[in-house]
Design an enzyme around this catalytic site. Structure first.
Site, PDB file in Angstrom:
ATOM      1  N   ASN A 133       0.840  -1.190   0.000  1.00  0.00           N
ATOM      2  CA  ASN A 133       0.000   0.000   0.000  1.00  0.00           C
ATOM      3  C   ASN A 133       0.881   1.248   0.000  1.00  0.00           C
ATOM      4  O   ASN A 133       1.918   1.292   0.657  1.00  0.00           O
ATOM      5  CB  ASN A 133      -0.918   0.029   1.225  1.00  0.00           C
ATOM      6  CG  ASN A 133      -1.961   1.112   1.100  1.00  0.00           C
ATOM      7  OD1 ASN A 133      -2.838   1.021   0.241  1.00  0.00           O
ATOM      8  ND2 ASN A 133      -1.864   2.140   1.909  1.00  0.00           N
ATOM      9  N   GLU A 196      -0.656   0.765  -5.402  1.00  0.00           N
ATOM     10  CA  GLU A 196      -0.579   2.110  -5.985  1.00  0.00           C
ATOM     11  C   GLU A 196       0.768   2.350  -6.676  1.00  0.00           C
ATOM     12  O   GLU A 196       0.876   3.200  -7.554  1.00  0.00           O
ATOM     13  CB  GLU A 196      -0.810   3.177  -4.913  1.00  0.00           C
ATOM     14  CG  GLU A 196      -2.231   3.236  -4.349  1.00  0.00           C
ATOM     15  CD  GLU A 196      -2.465   2.306  -3.165  1.00  0.00           C
ATOM     16  OE1 GLU A 196      -1.531   1.538  -2.816  1.00  0.00           O
ATOM     17  OE2 GLU A 196      -3.571   2.335  -2.587  1.00  0.00           O
ATOM     18  N   ASP A 247      -6.925  21.458   8.265  1.00  0.00           N
ATOM     19  CA  ASP A 247      -6.966  20.543   7.122  1.00  0.00           C
ATOM     20  C   ASP A 247      -7.487  21.235   5.857  1.00  0.00           C
ATOM     21  O   ASP A 247      -7.584  22.462   5.808  1.00  0.00           O
ATOM     22  CB  ASP A 247      -7.800  19.302   7.500  1.00  0.00           C
ATOM     23  CG  ASP A 247      -7.324  18.052   6.776  1.00  0.00           C
ATOM     24  OD1 ASP A 247      -6.943  18.139   5.606  1.00  0.00           O
ATOM     25  OD2 ASP A 247      -7.352  16.967   7.392  1.00  0.00           O
TER      26      ASP A 247
HETATM   27 MN    MN Z   1      -4.406   1.460  -0.944  1.00  0.00          MN
END
Ligand code: MN
Length: 420
Positions: A133, A196, A247
């Protein structure tokens, strides 16, 4: 492809030679003109750069494509991910340390209400049970050797939970100073187990012609060879308070328990470039919002004959508001497109659907379409009690979503802008 080479080509960059205090002052410099990259030649003794990827044009330019081609290329890369190329050596291996002091790095405190100093531009790489990941996580600087990580309950969180349930830490690497293919891939929302890194490599290969290069660090993880800085370590079961933190919506995110990331090894290129990513700024908008656009494109494309473009708008923080241009085949296609757009990006709470003749990159043209083609009694859709973004301060657990179908009535005349 290296960040330093791309920065050297950015002729509109602003250079700051004087040392700037990390406490709020870096943010002030970055906020002066967010459309231009800022190069600090000596920030706390190190090179640093911000506003690097703050426009679509610069992101597309780094991949030698037009901004209109970002969505098709990202869709191709997601449909046909391909293996990165493993290389034996990487520039970040020039300087490897097991003794270091993270507080000496140019890590800013961006906003007055933030808990403290944060790294916002680093991409995590982790592997668990044969799956990899790659994802963004903000990192609160705790002390000389550790951070607290905001882990949204998604893929890295799942890996960490699984390891700590067995009483073990999750090995991880946080990498900084990356280029658009990997940055965009790291921010996509894919299934658990979709690597990814493969999407990044495919995107790089489809735009620049060569695969992404990765190199193995001491703990066995393969990380992008282009990285300027790599933090190797473990996500532990120790929990501490993380936040508040300003944020993407420009408002403060709340305090939550967060796991501690212990850093074991620090890798740096010679004279590394530290990437400053201004929270709530244009670059944050691009990095977080842009990778959602291909997903929206794909879902809308399933319900209407033709989708021409999708844009999450800067006014909506590139997260909450969007505009989609389509070709209608029948009455009602606009509303169906809106429903599909909401399902493609569940955080979106307002979408405007326009015809192909509207330039979706121009907010005035989109509003012109709303002004001249839209009647609320006929073409406004409100969906209540839906799940939305936790980052929206106006949501109360659930959110109300609004769709504006600003497409011309099907087959109607008198709606086209006169041309000379
Ligand atoms: Mn992922």
């Amino acid at each position: 492809m290296a960040l330093r080479n791309l920065l050297a080509q950015m002729t509109d960059a602003i250079t700051v030679e004087q040392d700037v205090p990390l406490d709020l002052e870096v943010s002030k410099v970055l906020m002066k003109d967010q459309t231009r990259p800022v190069m600090f030649t000596n920030l706390n003794g190190m090179r640093a750069a911000g506003n690097i990827w703050s426009t679509r044009e610069r992101i597309a330019g780094a991949m030698k494509i037009r901004k209109e081609d970002l969505i098709p290329k990202m869709l191709e890369a997601m449909s046909f991910p391909s293996a990165p190329k493993l290389v034996g050596d990487a520039p970040f291996m020039d300087d490897v340390r097991t003794e270091f002091d993270l507080t000496k790095l140019p890590i800013p405190k961006y906003f007055p209400g933030d808990k403290g100093r944060y790294i916002t531009s680093a991409v995590a790489v982790a592997e668990h049970e044969g799956k990899r990941n790659v994802s963004f996580h903000r990192m609160y600087l705790r002390d000389e050797r550790s951070f607290a990580l905001r882990l949204v309950p998604r893929h890295l969180y799942t890996m960490w939970k699984s390891m700590t349930a067995r009483g073990r830490d999750l090995p991880v690497a946080f990498t900084m100073g990356l280029c658009p293919p990997i940055l965009l891939a790291a921010a996509t929302s894919t299934d658990y187990g979709t690597d990814e890194m493969y999407i990044a490599s495919s995107l790089k290969e489809r735009t620049l012609g060569t695969p992404l290069e990765v190199a193995k660090i001491d703990n066995g993880l393969a990380v992008p060879a282009q990285a300027e800085i790599v933090f190797e370590g473990r996500i532990t079961s120790q929990m501490v308070d993380e936040g508040p933190f300003m944020d993407i919506t420009g408002t403060y995110d709340s305090v939550r328990p967060a796991p501690v990331f212990e850093v074991d090894r620090l890798y740096m290129r010679k004279d590394p470039v530290f990437h400053l990513l201004l929270p709530g700024g244009y670059e944050h908008y691009m990095m977080m919002g842009l990778p959602r656009e291909p997903i929206i494109y794909r879902t809308v494309n399933q319900v209407v004959p033709r989708v021409h473009g999708v844009r999450l708008t800067e006014g909506g923080c590139c997260w909450l508001h969007g505009v989609v241009s389509i070709t209608k085949n029948k009455e009602g296609d606009g509303i169906n497109a809106a429903m599909a757009a909401f399902s493609g990006h569940p955080s979106m709470k307002k979408v405007t659907i326009v015809d192909h003749d509207i330039n979706i990159f121009d907010d005035r043209e989109v509003e012109w379409a709303e002004a001249t083609r839209f009647q609320a009694a006929r073409s406004l859709m409100v969906v209540n009690n839906a799940a939305g973004s936790s980052l929206d301060p106006s949501s109360e657990g659930t959110t109300s979503k609004v769709a504006i179908d600003a497409t011309k009535p099907f087959g109607a005349k008198g709606f086209d802008r006169a041309v000379l």
